[in-house]
Design a protein around this motif. Structure first.
Motif, PDB file in Angstrom:
ATOM      1  N   ILE A   1     -18.917  -2.983  -8.169  1.00 21.73           N
ATOM      2  CA  ILE A   1     -17.681  -2.195  -8.130  1.00 21.73           C
ATOM      3  C   ILE A   1     -17.060  -2.302  -9.513  1.00 21.73           C
ATOM      4  CG2 ILE A   1     -15.402  -1.899  -7.100  1.00 21.73           C
ATOM      5  CD1 ILE A   1     -16.485  -3.402  -4.608  1.00 21.73           C
ATOM      6  N   ASP A   2     -17.041  -1.207 -10.226  1.00 22.43           N
ATOM      7  CA  ASP A   2     -16.425  -1.147 -11.550  1.00 22.43           C
ATOM      8  C   ASP A   2     -14.995  -0.681 -11.356  1.00 22.43           C
ATOM      9  OD1 ASP A   2     -15.556  -0.631 -14.125  1.00 22.43           O
ATOM     10  OD2 ASP A   2     -17.374   0.466 -14.711  1.00 22.43           O
ATOM     11  N   LEU A   3     -14.050  -1.589 -11.553  1.00 18.08           N
ATOM     12  CA  LEU A   3     -12.652  -1.270 -11.261  1.00 18.08           C
ATOM     13  C   LEU A   3     -12.075  -0.227 -12.210  1.00 18.08           C
ATOM     14  CD1 LEU A   3     -11.341  -4.796 -10.226  1.00 18.08           C
ATOM     15  CD2 LEU A   3     -12.540  -3.076  -8.878  1.00 18.08           C
ATOM     16  N   SER A   4     -12.754   0.036 -13.318  1.00 17.10           N
ATOM     17  CA  SER A   4     -12.270   1.079 -14.237  1.00 17.10           C
ATOM     18  C   SER A   4     -12.352   2.464 -13.604  1.00 17.10           C
ATOM     19  CB  SER A   4     -13.047   1.050 -15.555  1.00 17.10           C
ATOM     20  OG  SER A   4     -14.379   1.490 -15.377  1.00 17.10           O
ATOM     21  N   GLN A   5     -13.158   2.624 -12.559  1.00 19.00           N
ATOM     22  CA  GLN A   5     -13.250   3.921 -11.883  1.00 19.00           C
ATOM     23  C   GLN A   5     -11.930   4.303 -11.212  1.00 19.00           C
ATOM     24  OE1 GLN A   5     -15.785   4.033  -8.302  1.00 19.00           O
ATOM     25  NE2 GLN A   5     -15.618   1.789  -8.224  1.00 19.00           N
TER      26      GLN A   5
ATOM     27  N   ASN B   1      -0.271  -1.611 -10.415  1.00 22.86           N
ATOM     28  CA  ASN B   1       0.324  -0.311 -10.733  1.00 22.86           C
ATOM     29  C   ASN B   1      -0.691   0.616 -11.408  1.00 22.86           C
ATOM     30  OD1 ASN B   1       0.311  -0.967 -13.529  1.00 22.86           O
ATOM     31  ND2 ASN B   1       2.390  -1.768 -13.428  1.00 22.86           N
ATOM     32  N   ARG B   2      -0.272   1.819 -11.697  1.00 22.03           N
ATOM     33  CA  ARG B   2      -1.157   2.831 -12.266  1.00 22.03           C
ATOM     34  C   ARG B   2      -1.644   2.485 -13.675  1.00 22.03           C
ATOM     35  NH1 ARG B   2      -1.502   7.417  -9.263  1.00 22.03           N
ATOM     36  NH2 ARG B   2       0.088   7.746  -7.670  1.00 22.03           N
ATOM     37  N   GLU B   3      -0.987   1.543 -14.331  1.00 24.29           N
ATOM     38  CA  GLU B   3      -1.406   1.111 -15.664  1.00 24.29           C
ATOM     39  C   GLU B   3      -2.395  -0.055 -15.593  1.00 24.29           C
ATOM     40  OE1 GLU B   3       2.043   1.647 -15.008  1.00 24.29           O
ATOM     41  OE2 GLU B   3       1.634   3.680 -15.717  1.00 24.29           O
ATOM     42  N   GLY B   4      -2.692  -0.520 -14.378  1.00 21.67           N
ATOM     43  CA  GLY B   4      -3.663  -1.583 -14.205  1.00 21.67           C
ATOM     44  C   GLY B   4      -3.097  -2.984 -14.293  1.00 21.67           C
ATOM     45  N   HIS B   5      -1.789  -3.124 -14.076  1.00 20.99           N
ATOM     46  CA  HIS B   5      -1.144  -4.441 -14.141  1.00 20.99           C
ATOM     47  C   HIS B   5      -0.533  -4.804 -12.793  1.00 20.99           C
ATOM     48  CE1 HIS B   5      -1.779  -4.751 -18.412  1.00 20.99           C
ATOM     49  NE2 HIS B   5      -1.404  -3.484 -18.507  1.00 20.99           N
TER      50      HIS B   5
ATOM     51  N   MET C   1      -9.118 -10.546 -20.645  1.00 23.67           N
ATOM     52  CA  MET C   1      -8.970  -9.333 -19.861  1.00 23.67           C
ATOM     53  C   MET C   1      -7.504  -8.909 -19.898  1.00 23.67           C
ATOM     54  SD  MET C   1     -11.961  -8.730 -18.692  1.00 23.67           S
ATOM     55  CE  MET C   1     -13.514  -9.518 -18.424  1.00 23.67           C
ATOM     56  N   THR C   2      -7.297  -7.631 -20.102  1.00 27.16           N
ATOM     57  CA  THR C   2      -5.930  -7.159 -20.273  1.00 27.16           C
ATOM     58  C   THR C   2      -5.427  -6.302 -19.134  1.00 27.16           C
ATOM     59  OG1 THR C   2      -6.697  -5.249 -21.536  1.00 27.16           O
ATOM     60  CG2 THR C   2      -6.137  -7.239 -22.781  1.00 27.16           C
ATOM     61  N   SER C   3      -6.315  -5.773 -18.290  1.00 26.54           N
ATOM     62  CA  SER C   3      -5.874  -4.985 -17.145  1.00 26.54           C
ATOM     63  C   SER C   3      -6.930  -5.044 -16.055  1.00 26.54           C
ATOM     64  CB  SER C   3      -5.609  -3.527 -17.537  1.00 26.54           C
ATOM     65  OG  SER C   3      -6.819  -2.806 -17.644  1.00 26.54           O
ATOM     66  N   LEU C   4      -6.581  -4.535 -14.905  1.00 27.76           N
ATOM     67  CA  LEU C   4      -7.504  -4.485 -13.784  1.00 27.76           C
ATOM     68  C   LEU C   4      -8.797  -3.781 -14.166  1.00 27.76           C
ATOM     69  CD1 LEU C   4      -7.865  -4.860 -10.630  1.00 27.76           C
ATOM     70  CD2 LEU C   4      -7.109  -2.496 -10.485  1.00 27.76           C
ATOM     71  N   TYR C   5      -8.684  -2.797 -15.033  1.00 28.16           N
ATOM     72  CA  TYR C   5      -9.823  -1.941 -15.355  1.00 28.16           C
ATOM     73  C   TYR C   5     -10.893  -2.651 -16.178  1.00 28.16           C
ATOM     74  CZ  TYR C   5      -6.053   1.152 -14.032  1.00 28.16           C
ATOM     75  OH  TYR C   5      -5.001   1.735 -13.377  1.00 28.16           O
TER      76      TYR C   5
ATOM     77  N   ARG D   1      -8.927   3.891 -12.613  1.00 29.01           N
ATOM     78  CA  ARG D   1      -7.901   4.014 -13.651  1.00 29.01           C
ATOM     79  C   ARG D   1      -6.867   5.061 -13.228  1.00 29.01           C
ATOM     80  NH1 ARG D   1      -8.126   1.977 -18.438  1.00 29.01           N
ATOM     81  NH2 ARG D   1     -10.392   1.725 -18.370  1.00 29.01           N
ATOM     82  N   GLY D   2      -5.589   4.683 -13.327  1.00 29.98           N
ATOM     83  CA  GLY D   2      -4.501   5.592 -12.989  1.00 29.98           C
ATOM     84  C   GLY D   2      -4.124   5.622 -11.521  1.00 29.98           C
ATOM     85  N   ARG D   3      -4.810   4.843 -10.707  1.00 30.10           N
ATOM     86  CA  ARG D   3      -4.489   4.806  -9.278  1.00 30.10           C
ATOM     87  C   ARG D   3      -3.889   3.450  -8.919  1.00 30.10           C
ATOM     88  NH1 ARG D   3      -9.336   7.585  -5.908  1.00 30.10           N
ATOM     89  NH2 ARG D   3      -7.770   7.393  -4.270  1.00 30.10           N
ATOM     90  N   PRO D   4      -2.949   3.420  -7.996  1.00 27.19           N
ATOM     91  CA  PRO D   4      -2.467   2.123  -7.514  1.00 27.19           C
ATOM     92  C   PRO D   4      -3.559   1.459  -6.684  1.00 27.19           C
ATOM     93  CG  PRO D   4      -1.426   3.919  -6.303  1.00 27.19           C
ATOM     94  CD  PRO D   4      -2.277   4.546  -7.357  1.00 27.19           C
ATOM     95  N   VAL D   5      -3.645   0.134  -6.779  1.00 25.15           N
ATOM     96  CA  VAL D   5      -4.683  -0.625  -6.080  1.00 25.15           C
ATOM     97  C   VAL D   5      -4.029  -1.803  -5.362  1.00 25.15           C
ATOM     98  CG1 VAL D   5      -6.817  -1.954  -6.339  1.00 25.15           C
ATOM     99  CG2 VAL D   5      -6.398   0.020  -7.840  1.00 25.15           C
ATOM    100  N   LEU D   6      -4.406  -1.997  -4.115  1.00 28.88           N
ATOM    101  CA  LEU D   6      -3.965  -3.151  -3.344  1.00 28.88           C
ATOM    102  C   LEU D   6      -5.194  -4.036  -3.120  1.00 28.88           C
ATOM    103  CD1 LEU D   6      -1.549  -4.471  -1.815  1.00 28.88           C
ATOM    104  CD2 LEU D   6      -2.413  -3.314   0.242  1.00 28.88           C
ATOM    105  N   ILE D   7      -5.179  -5.226  -3.720  1.00 31.91           N
ATOM    106  CA  ILE D   7      -6.277  -6.174  -3.600  1.00 31.91           C
ATOM    107  C   ILE D   7      -5.881  -7.219  -2.569  1.00 31.91           C
ATOM    108  CG2 ILE D   7      -7.654  -7.900  -4.820  1.00 31.91           C
ATOM    109  CD1 ILE D   7      -6.906  -6.328  -7.425  1.00 31.91           C
ATOM    110  N   VAL D   8      -6.790  -7.493  -1.631  1.00 34.30           N
ATOM    111  CA  VAL D   8      -6.495  -8.433  -0.549  1.00 34.30           C
ATOM    112  C   VAL D   8      -7.668  -9.391  -0.393  1.00 34.30           C
ATOM    113  CG1 VAL D   8      -5.837  -8.672   1.875  1.00 34.30           C
ATOM    114  CG2 VAL D   8      -5.251  -6.575   0.634  1.00 34.30           C
ATOM    115  N   ASN D   9      -7.394 -10.699  -0.445  1.00 30.66           N
ATOM    116  CA  ASN D   9      -8.456 -11.659  -0.128  1.00 30.66           C
ATOM    117  C   ASN D   9      -8.515 -11.790   1.394  1.00 30.66           C
ATOM    118  OD1 ASN D   9      -5.939 -13.288  -0.371  1.00 30.66           O
ATOM    119  ND2 ASN D   9      -7.291 -15.002   0.120  1.00 30.66           N
ATOM    120  N   THR D  10      -9.681 -11.528   1.945  1.00 28.31           N
ATOM    121  CA  THR D  10      -9.824 -11.390   3.388  1.00 28.31           C
ATOM    122  C   THR D  10     -10.737 -12.467   3.986  1.00 28.31           C
ATOM    123  OG1 THR D  10     -11.706  -9.885   3.147  1.00 28.31           O
ATOM    124  CG2 THR D  10      -9.503  -8.883   3.229  1.00 28.31           C
TER     125      THR D  10
END
Length: 165
Positions: free
Chosen positions: A17-21, A133-137, A1-5, A23-32
């Motif tokens: 949940i397909d994380l590719s949807q 980041n917006r590039e999925g890294h 796997m090369t990016s979040l997407y 793409r181009g948006r910042p994402v904050l992932i939190v284990n809850t």
């Protein structure tokens, strides 16, 4: 796997949940977790979602990934988790199904995050935060001691949000 997407997760409410949807948006992932001393951070995460997320087409996405890995603090099933999060904190940001986030059995997303961030980025408790980041890294990660309203987290979110592809 090369990016979040490249990832897909089971959704808390069923489906996927397909994380590719995002793409181009910042994402904050939190284990809850629902029964943790840091559970009140749901409130701050929901506030971030309202202020920086769903209101704009390229705003911040927050993804909660419930986990029972630390102190058995997420014992509920999907229905119980959803009910708790909505009733107690008004959570409306996306939530994945309860997942394993540590060790060799961790879901692929968290294995990728550990690889991207290095050994110290692996979650050692609930409410680790991973800013993508917006590039999925992975841009930066934060321990549970950094609440959602912490200036250093907000500054990093602003920095990532200001970047254009």
């Amino acid at each position: 796997m090369t990016s979040l997407y490249d990832f897909k997760l089971p959704a808390l409410e069923g489906g996927e949940i397909d994380l590719s949807q995002w793409r181009g948006r910042p994402v904050l992932i939190v284990n809850t977790a629902s029964e943790c001393g840091f559970t009140k951070q749901y409130e701050g995460l929901q506030q971030l979602w309202r202020e920086m997320g769903h209101s704009t087409p390229d705003g911040l996405i927050i993804l909660g990934v419930p986990s029972n890995d630390f102190g058995q603090q997420e014992p509920g099933d999907s229905g119980q988790i959803k009910q708790f999060c909505q009733r107690r904190y008004g959570v409306s940001f996306p939530l994945a199904a309860r997942s394993i986030v540590k060790g060799h059995a961790a879901i692929p997303l968290f294995q990728w995050l550990a690889k991207e961030g290095g050994f110290l980025s692996r979650p050692r408790w609930n409410f680790y935060k991973y800013l993508i980041n917006r590039e999925g890294h992975l841009q930066r990660w934060f321990t549970p001691l950094t609440p959602p309203h912490a200036p250093r987290l907000l500054e990093e979110i602003q920095r990532v949000s200001a970047q254009r592809r």
